[in-house]
Design a protein around this motif. Structure first.
Motif, PDB file in Angstrom:
ATOM      1  N   VAL A  69      51.642  42.549  40.295  1.00 53.69           N
ATOM      2  CA  VAL A  69      50.270  42.954  40.594  1.00 53.69           C
ATOM      3  C   VAL A  69      49.478  43.193  39.299  1.00 53.69           C
ATOM      4  CG1 VAL A  69      48.912  44.851  41.550  1.00 53.69           C
ATOM      5  CG2 VAL A  69      50.756  43.852  42.886  1.00 53.69           C
ATOM      6  N   VAL A  70      50.174  43.683  38.273  1.00 54.22           N
ATOM      7  CA  VAL A  70      49.519  43.902  36.977  1.00 54.22           C
ATOM      8  C   VAL A  70      49.018  42.576  36.410  1.00 54.22           C
ATOM      9  CG1 VAL A  70      49.919  44.653  34.602  1.00 54.22           C
ATOM     10  CG2 VAL A  70      50.809  46.009  36.505  1.00 54.22           C
ATOM     11  N   SER A  71      49.814  41.519  36.566  1.00 56.45           N
ATOM     12  CA  SER A  71      49.365  40.189  36.121  1.00 56.45           C
ATOM     13  C   SER A  71      48.124  39.770  36.888  1.00 56.45           C
ATOM     14  CB  SER A  71      50.448  39.140  36.365  1.00 56.45           C
ATOM     15  OG  SER A  71      51.683  39.587  35.929  1.00 56.45           O
ATOM     16  N   GLY A  72      48.131  40.069  38.191  1.00 57.68           N
ATOM     17  CA  GLY A  72      46.981  39.723  39.031  1.00 57.68           C
ATOM     18  C   GLY A  72      45.729  40.433  38.557  1.00 57.68           C
ATOM     19  N   GLU A  73      45.877  41.696  38.154  1.00 58.01           N
ATOM     20  CA  GLU A  73      44.715  42.425  37.644  1.00 58.01           C
ATOM     21  C   GLU A  73      44.168  41.757  36.382  1.00 58.01           C
ATOM     22  OE1 GLU A  73      45.987  46.489  37.314  1.00 58.01           O
ATOM     23  OE2 GLU A  73      45.847  46.807  39.476  1.00 58.01           O
ATOM     24  N   ALA A  74      45.089  41.295  35.519  1.00 53.52           N
ATOM     25  CA  ALA A  74      44.641  40.614  34.298  1.00 53.52           C
ATOM     26  C   ALA A  74      43.839  39.364  34.667  1.00 53.52           C
ATOM     27  CB  ALA A  74      45.837  40.240  33.424  1.00 53.52           C
ATOM     28  N   VAL A  75      44.291  38.648  35.695  1.00 51.42           N
ATOM     29  CA  VAL A  75      43.559  37.448  36.136  1.00 51.42           C
ATOM     30  C   VAL A  75      42.176  37.853  36.669  1.00 51.42           C
ATOM     31  CG1 VAL A  75      43.556  35.517  37.767  1.00 51.42           C
ATOM     32  CG2 VAL A  75      45.681  36.178  36.623  1.00 51.42           C
ATOM     33  N   ILE A  76      42.134  38.960  37.433  1.00 48.57           N
ATOM     34  CA  ILE A  76      40.853  39.422  37.988  1.00 48.57           C
ATOM     35  C   ILE A  76      39.879  39.790  36.858  1.00 48.57           C
ATOM     36  CG2 ILE A  76      39.788  41.374  39.208  1.00 48.57           C
ATOM     37  CD1 ILE A  76      42.117  41.218  41.209  1.00 48.57           C
ATOM     38  N   TYR A  77      40.367  40.487  35.823  1.00 45.65           N
ATOM     39  CA  TYR A  77      39.486  40.848  34.696  1.00 45.65           C
ATOM     40  C   TYR A  77      38.927  39.584  34.049  1.00 45.65           C
ATOM     41  CZ  TYR A  77      42.074  45.288  35.038  1.00 45.65           C
ATOM     42  OH  TYR A  77      42.660  46.413  35.490  1.00 45.65           O
ATOM     43  N   ASN A  78      39.793  38.562  33.941  1.00 46.24           N
ATOM     44  CA  ASN A  78      39.359  37.297  33.347  1.00 46.24           C
ATOM     45  C   ASN A  78      38.234  36.669  34.160  1.00 46.24           C
ATOM     46  OD1 ASN A  78      40.785  35.823  30.992  1.00 46.24           O
ATOM     47  ND2 ASN A  78      42.381  37.037  31.935  1.00 46.24           N
ATOM     48  N   ILE A  79      38.443  36.623  35.472  1.00 46.25           N
ATOM     49  CA  ILE A  79      37.457  35.948  36.326  1.00 46.25           C
ATOM     50  C   ILE A  79      36.151  36.740  36.339  1.00 46.25           C
ATOM     51  CG2 ILE A  79      36.958  35.281  38.705  1.00 46.25           C
ATOM     52  CD1 ILE A  79      40.026  34.724  38.927  1.00 46.25           C
ATOM     53  N   MET A  80      36.268  38.071  36.383  1.00 42.07           N
ATOM     54  CA  MET A  80      35.064  38.897  36.396  1.00 42.07           C
ATOM     55  C   MET A  80      34.276  38.745  35.104  1.00 42.07           C
ATOM     56  SD  MET A  80      35.547  42.620  38.037  1.00 42.07           S
ATOM     57  CE  MET A  80      33.990  43.273  38.567  1.00 42.07           C
ATOM     58  N   GLY A  81      34.971  38.744  33.975  1.00 45.64           N
ATOM     59  CA  GLY A  81      34.280  38.743  32.686  1.00 45.64           C
ATOM     60  C   GLY A  81      33.885  37.349  32.230  1.00 45.64           C
ATOM     61  N   GLY A  82      34.659  36.356  32.617  1.00 49.84           N
ATOM     62  CA  GLY A  82      34.383  34.992  32.168  1.00 49.84           C
ATOM     63  C   GLY A  82      35.538  34.439  31.364  1.00 49.84           C
TER      64      GLY A  82
END
Lengths: 335, 263
Positions: free
Chosen positions: A246-259
């Motif tokens: 899930v921590v990896s998923g959060e990193a992906v979410i931060y990427n998508i949110m920020g660009g």
């Protein structure tokens, strides 16, 4: 033209860095720690941007690299007296890099969703190992340790305060950003982008694509491990939860949110996401208390699941700002 | 006449006396399930030659290129490049040996600039593992890329995104990417596909120009292009060599006329 853009970039860089340096002065203890955490999660997200944004591979294995950085630091801090910051960094980075090399070797043979699934499986394997190997890792409870001092043996030794730890983390994250930025613009980094654009063509013009991918995953894992070390030092514990995918998923979410593909974007994404989550978690209890002051009883409002509006905001960003917050801001500035 | 010869004898005849062929295939075959896409192909091309490979759709022309460049692994036979066996090597290893190709369907980096498309290809020979130096610091690579763009007539479009080039320009960029890897043998897969008459003429002139330093294999459907460019022509039919010879010989070969040129 490009010289002017370079100058603008470095001016913006200096201004933002200066703001980040002075920012904690106006903030209470809690928010200083919060800011430090944003930087650490931002570093994790930035490390996975090397794969998502530059090479075109989505990794769900970053929790393993992050977690091994944490446990590597824990090993150093628990076995050496007095606990040494530099040994914690060294052990953490070695642990993360070793795991990254292992994962990279096997997962880069596969592409797209198969790569993502393989990295996810690897991170879960490490999760299970850490969770069950109680003697070494503390199992479910994890490991607690004391925070090392900021010291150079024989020269000076300063115990970390919230403020100095924030600056230390800021320095590490800024340094990492500059190194990663340089790597993405190096001939190696240009090959990664070529792989993202057209993998078969990149192979056809003579690049051993798999080897480039392995090195990309290793670099990415190394910086994810660095984030793990910082997190361990900040919170003085290592726990298996942080190895969970899930921590990896959060990193992906931060990427998508920020660009993606911007390096700074993932940090912006992490800041936006964590601040929104914190704000929304306080909003509903606050609204409930305001309502009750006015004699309105709204049962359940205080316990409203705040992750629902967070999810809606995330979906709105994906739909209306597909290039993320930073990509959106950049376009607006250029218009 | 040529059609009566066995394909092995044809391969021997293709190489001028004394000149070792730069590329040779021995009994090359590839099967997809029950279909033999290539079957017993003995092919040789001499250094400096422009060789056209023609044949009806499905004759195995693109499959032949894919075997030469390592995209497909042959089921049987050998491929020798400069007397060095390259059968079944990966595309990147074959590229490093000196074989480059362009594609039937435009295959570029659309979101990179025109210059970057050829720069990254030129960089594949040098500095590809440099990690901490800015890519623009390697002047030798950029000069090489700029020279290639000048050769293919795209110098003025260097900073344009490749996606924004016209179809004809993208086809020439395709050739530029291949050229930037400094090949000895260049395989062009329908380089003039979808081009206007004017663009086709420019591309023919371009191929002639670059052919001075290289050996060229060209797959093409446009017979004016083939007859105007090729020194020799190989006709593939059902995965086997049907005929081989000069353009004049091929044009008067009754079997070639029957299966291909008349249709």
């Amino acid at each position: 033209m490009t010289a002017r853009r370079t100058r603008i970039f470095w001016m913006a860089f200096a201004v933002i860095l200066a703001l980040l340096i002075v920012m904690p002065f106006g903030l209470p203890e809690f928010w200083r720690r919060f800011l430090t955490e944003i930087l650490i999660w931002g570093l994790l997200a930035m490390s996975s941007d090397i794969l998502i944004g530059y090479t075109g591979m989505v990794s769900f294995g970053h929790s393993a690299f992050f977690g091994l950085g944490m446990y590597g630091a824990a090993a150093a801090l628990l076995t050496t007296r007095p606990p040494s910051l530099w040994l914690a960094l060294l052990y953490g980075l070695i642990a993360a890099a070793t795991v990254a090399a292992f994962v990279a070797y096997f997962s880069t043979r596969l592409r797209d969703i198969y790569f993502a699934i393989t990295t996810l499986i690897f991170s879960q394997i490490f999760y299970v190992i850490i969770f069950t190997w109680t003697d070494a890792t503390g199992g479910e409870n994890g490991l607690a340790f004391s925070r090392p001092a900021l010291a150079i043996p024989g020269l000076f030794s300063l115990p970390f305060t919230t403020l100095t730890l924030y600056w230390f983390v800021l320095a590490v994250v800024t340094g990492s950003y500059l190194v990663l930025r340089r790597i993405t613009r190096s001939p190696f980094g240009m090959v990664l982008q070529s792989i993202r654009e057209n993998e078969a063509r990149t192979r056809a013009i003579g690049y051993p694509v798999e080897r480039y991918k392995i090195v990309a995953v290793m670099f990415s894992g190394l910086f994810a491990g660095l984030a793990g070390v910082l997190y361990a030092i900040q919170n003085r514990f290592a726990a298996p939860d942080f190895v969970f995918f899930v921590v990896s998923g959060e990193a992906v979410i931060y990427n998508i949110m920020g660009g993606v593909g911007t390096l700074v974007g993932p940090i912006v994404g992490a800041a936006a996401f964590l601040l929104l989550r914190e704000g929304l978690s306080r909003l509903f209890p606050y609204l409930a208390s305001v309502a009750s002051q006015h004699g309105l009883a709204l049962p359940g409002l205080a316990e409203f699941p705040y992750l629902i509006p967070l999810g809606i905001i995330f979906i709105a960003i994906v739909i209306f700002m597909p290039q993320g917050l930073l990509g959106f801001a950049r376009r607006r500035l250029n218009e | 006449m040529a059609a009566d010869l066995s394909s092995a004898a044809l391969a021997a005849a293709a190489a001028p006396v004394g000149a070792a062929p730069v590329l040779r295939t021995e009994d090359l075959g590839i099967r997809f399930g029950g279909l033999a896409a290539l079957n017993g192909v003995n092919f040789a091309v001499a250094r400096g030659e422009i060789r056209a490979v023609i044949g009806p759709n499905g004759a195995g022309k693109s499959t032949f290129f894919n075997c030469l460049t390592g995209v497909l692994r042959p089921s049987s036979g050998r491929i020798l490049f400069n007397d060095d066996e390259i059968t079944g090597l990966s595309p990147n290893r074959i590229s490093r040996k000196g074989i480059a190709r362009s594609y039937q369907i435009t295959n570029i980096l659309p979101n990179a600039t025109t210059l970057e498309n050829v720069r990254i290809a030129a960089q594949s020979r040098r500095h590809g593992w440099s990690l901490f130096t800015h890519h623009r610091a390697f002047r030798d690579i950029i000069e090489k890329a700029e020279a290639v763009l000048a050769t293919v007539g795209l110098a003025a479009k260097a900073d344009e995104l490749a996606a924004n080039l016209s179809h004809g320009e993208q086809r020439n960029l395709e050739i530029g990417i291949a050229l930037a890897t400094e090949p000895q043998l260049l395989c062009l897969d329908e380089p003039t596909a979808g081009m206007s008459a004017g663009e086709t003429d420019d591309t023919i002139a371009l191929v002639r120009r670059i052919a001075r330093d290289l050996t060229i294999l060209i797959v093409e459907h446009d017979m004016t292009v083939v007859m105007g460019l090729a020194h020799r022509i190989t006709v593939l039919h059902y995965g086997a060599i049907l005929a081989e010879g000069t353009p004049a010989e091929i044009q008067s070969n009754p079997r070639v006329l029957e299966v291909y040129l008349k249709t």
